[in-house]
Design an enzyme around this catalytic site. Structure first.
Site: not given
Ligand code: NVA
Ligand code: CP
Length: 307
Positions: A101, A128, A131, A224, A264, A292
């Protein structure tokens, strides 16, 4: 050649469907496949915060007979002192796969180009894809077929989730509507890539600036956070710009009566979605969060099977 999942269109429509089939079968019989028996280790690296991704990869790798190695970039040499490709050359001699990540998609590309083990994007600024596998699995469970359904995403269409819905949605043959102000529309190159896929799958992608028009007769309503990780300084501007795209009971009423709501998570309740919706009868967000686990296990099994 080693296969990776860096963006949603790294999977062809038939590969995506194969992984979803595998995910459904692993959900029914959770411990039936042990490709990581040994145990082999999978490195799971985080430059950004996480709850779902961290837990589902750790549990999923253990379910597959393996050992998860969770690495926080803050106390590793990655992210300043050592390049992604040098890091990958160290890891590949000891781990079966690398899950990362991070911020820049370019870092993932560099890591994947320099290694012999599969690299999985566990969220970048641009995509992502893990997801989306969970989301498509959830839609399939609640709606039967995915192809031909209309999915309407509300909010920051230029975010990782907006881009992933566009690419993975058309790969699955869905009609994807992105409801956002023009300045938050998905990147033009992502739209162009999605249109090329849609021409083969029968899906489509449409950009809409009127939220109620976007919701009309949709099968799946999605949103989101308006403030993705790394965008915290823009919070006030985003609340101002995206306020009209909040998912409310009015949005749900414009969709099909049997529409489902997904997110998500984590959710900023009262901002991109009202509590009445996320806690309402059409919401399947907790199934989605569980999925997930099943989707990522299937992805790992599939990637480790590739020649
Ligand atoms: N768009 C959000 C998704 C979190 C799972 C982010 O990047 O923070
Ligand atoms: N949806 C998702 O990726 O959640 P986290 O940021 O908690 O991993």
């Amino acid at each position: 050649m080693t296969r990776h999942l860096l963006r949603d269109d790294d999977l062809t429509p038939s590969e995506q469907a194969e992984i979803l089939d595998l995910a459904l079968s692993l959900k029914k019989d959770r411990w039936k496949l042990k490709p990581l028996e040994g145990p082999q280790t999978v490195a799971v690296i985080f430059d950004k915060s996480s709850t779902r991704t961290r837990v589902s990869f750790a549990v999923g790798i253990a379910d597959l007979g393996g050992s998860p190695l969770i690495i926080s970039t803050a106390n590793s040499q990655l992210g300043g002192k050592e390049t992604p490709s040098d890091t990958a050359r160290v890891l590949e001699r000891q781990v079966a796969a690398i899950v990362w990540r991070t911020y820049a998609q370019a870092g993932l590309e560099e890591m994947a180009a320099g290694t012999t083990v599969p690299v999985i994007n566990a969220l970048s600024d641009d995509f992502h894809p893990c997801q989306l596998l969970a989301d498509l699995l959830t839609i399939r469970e609640h709606k039967g077929e995915v192809a031909g359904l209309t999915l309407s995403f509300f909010g920051d269409g230029r975010s990782n989730m907006g881009h992933s819905y566009v690419l993975a949605g058309v790969t699955a043959g869905m009609h994807v509507r992105i409801a956002s102000p023009e300045s938050y529309a998905p990147r033009a190159d992502v739209i162009a890539d999605a249109e090329a896929i849609a021409a083969r799958t029968g899906g489509s992608v449409t950009l809409v600036t009127d939220p109620l028009e976007a919701a009309r007769d949709a099968d799946v309503i999605v949103t989101d956070t308006w403030v993705s990780m790394g965008k915290e300084e823009e919070k006030l501007a985003r609340i101002r710009d995206l306020g009209a795209f909040k998912v409310t009971t009015e949005t749900m009423a414009a969709a099909r009566a049997d529409a489902i709501f997904i997110h998500c998570l984590p959710a900023d309740r009262g901002y991109e979605v009202d509590s009445e919706v996320i806690d309402g009868p059409q919401s399947v967000v907790w199934d989605e969060a569980e999925n997930r686990l099943h989707a990522q296990k299937a992805l790992l099994v599939w990637l480790l099977r590739q020649p």
